[in-house]
Design an enzyme around this catalytic site. Structure first.
Site, PDB file in Angstrom:
ATOM      1  N   LYS A  49     -28.024   5.725   2.220  1.00 17.43           N
ATOM      2  CA  LYS A  49     -27.209   5.512   1.129  1.00 17.43           C
ATOM      3  C   LYS A  49     -28.109   5.136  -0.174  1.00 17.43           C
ATOM      4  CE  LYS A  49     -23.505   4.749   3.650  1.00 17.43           C
ATOM      5  NZ  LYS A  49     -24.241   5.080   5.215  1.00 17.43           N
ATOM      6  N   TYR A 263     -15.709   2.891  16.447  1.00 14.94           N
ATOM      7  CA  TYR A 263     -16.425   2.612  15.434  1.00 14.94           C
ATOM      8  C   TYR A 263     -17.231   1.607  15.933  1.00 14.94           C
ATOM      9  CZ  TYR A 263     -18.729   1.599  11.055  1.00 14.94           C
ATOM     10  OH  TYR A 263     -19.547   1.516  10.204  1.00 14.94           O
ATOM     11  N   TYR A 289     -24.512   4.298  13.734  1.00 14.86           N
ATOM     12  CA  TYR A 289     -24.608   6.011  13.294  1.00 14.86           C
ATOM     13  C   TYR A 289     -25.522   7.008  13.913  1.00 14.86           C
ATOM     14  CZ  TYR A 289     -21.815   3.943   9.390  1.00 14.86           C
ATOM     15  OH  TYR A 289     -20.878   3.426   8.788  1.00 14.86           O
TER      16      TYR A 289
END
Length: 336
Positions: A49, A263, A289
């Site tokens: 990010k 998730y 992730y």
């Protein structure tokens, strides 16, 4: 593609390394595995990010914002890094945390949640999974405005066309590095979540006519809707970057076999992948992730998805602070 004309902040000095992983390569008996260390990007504990926020925060500053508002899951790397960027720029930050797994939020939890508090988040609001997050952020923004402030909303993952430029830039960086290293990159593997990293890489490689395919390992969405979302985002990003042609639908490959029950929910493959990277290469992955993405990389290699003599580049998108919130999952008995 011409990114120099677009305002950008810089939070990382130089390029992140590309490293060969000899022990993992030997463990898999090919292909040759390389890693792009975007876990070493700037801001608090790094991660993908940071690249996106370089463009997004430049826009926020240009608009005179004094308060950044964004959203993410309970252990959101994006929220950590957006908060960190706001601190770096002398801005306030408010977070809307989505409890995607029911009852998963714990105010006293470690990992990114601890860092939210340490970095001095101005406001943290927790909402149930499935909440209209944009409406929630707009409500927070309205409150800032009524208090006399100037809010700026950053979408989840900073995965809009402006944020995805960060991974157009990364694709260009990889091409320059591979030239300097005399390294032929045959395939790239990355996480596919909110989509900015995956879409930006595809847009960047395609716009530079590299011919390098990108396979995204989904951490949440099903293959078809994820590929459709990526196609739309990549082309919006390409237009913003000044590309002269659109990215075709065939440029997107999403593998959704490694999501597991949902998730952020652990899988045995994820646990094995995290332990394999740690114990063979001394590299830390996260459960949400990169752990699942690495599970996909390992699984695909074992299935013969990549030619044995090819060079595969794994994009390490960071997230290791989340390890400390999932000790049972990452230390469980696993084979791999």
């Amino acid at each position: 593609m011409h990114l120099a004309r677009i305002p950008r902040r810089r939070y990382t000095a130089g390029s992140t390394p590309i490293e060969f992983l000899p022990h993992l390569t030997e463990h898999l008996a090919g292909p040759n595995i390389y890693i792009k260390r975007d876990d070493l990007l700037g801001l608090s504990a790094g991660g993908n990010k940071t690249r996106k926020l370089e463009f997004v925060m430049a826009d926020a500053l240009a608009q005179g914002a004094d308060t950044i508002i964004t959203t993410g899951a309970v252990q959101s790397n994006h929220c950590r890094l957006t908060l960190s960027a706001a601190v770096r720029e002398g801005l306030k930050c408010r977070l809307l945390i989505e409890e995607r797994v029911e009852d998963s939020y714990d105010r006293e939890a470690s990992g990114n949640n601890l860092l939210f508090r340490l970095l001095g988040v101005e406001q943290l609001q927790v909402v149930p999974g499935g909440t209209d997050l944009m409406a929630g952020m707009q409500k927070m923004a309205n409150q800032v405005t009524s208090d006399g402030g100037k809010p700026y909303i950053v979408p989840g993952g900073a995965s809009n066309p402006l944020g995805a430029l960060g991974y157009v830039s990364c694709a260009q960086e990889i091409l320059a590095q591979s030239f300097e290293m005399s390294l032929r990159v045959d395939h790239v593997v990355c996480a596919s979540g909110s989509g900015g990293t995956h879409a930006g890489l595809v847009a960047g490689f395609y716009g530079n006519q590299s011919g390098i395919p990108v396979t995204g390992i989904s951490v949440r969405a099903k293959k078809a809707p994820q590929e459709a979302k990526l196609h739309e985002l990549a082309n919006a990003t390409s237009r913003l970057a000044g590309a002269e042609r659109e990215v075709p639908t065939g440029a997107f490959t999403v593998i959704d076999d490694y999501v597991g029950p949902g998730y952020s929910l652990p899988t045995t493959e994820m646990t094995a992948a995290i332990q394999t990277f740690a114990r063979l290469e001394g590299i830390l992955l996260d459960p949400v992730y990169t752990g699942k993405t690495a599970a996909g990389l390992i699984g695909l290699a074992q299935q013969g998805y990549f030619p044995a003599d090819s060079n595969v580049l794994f994009i390490h998108t960071g997230g290791s602070p989340a390890l400390y919130a999932y000790p049972d999952a990452v230390l469980a008995e696993a084979q791999g």
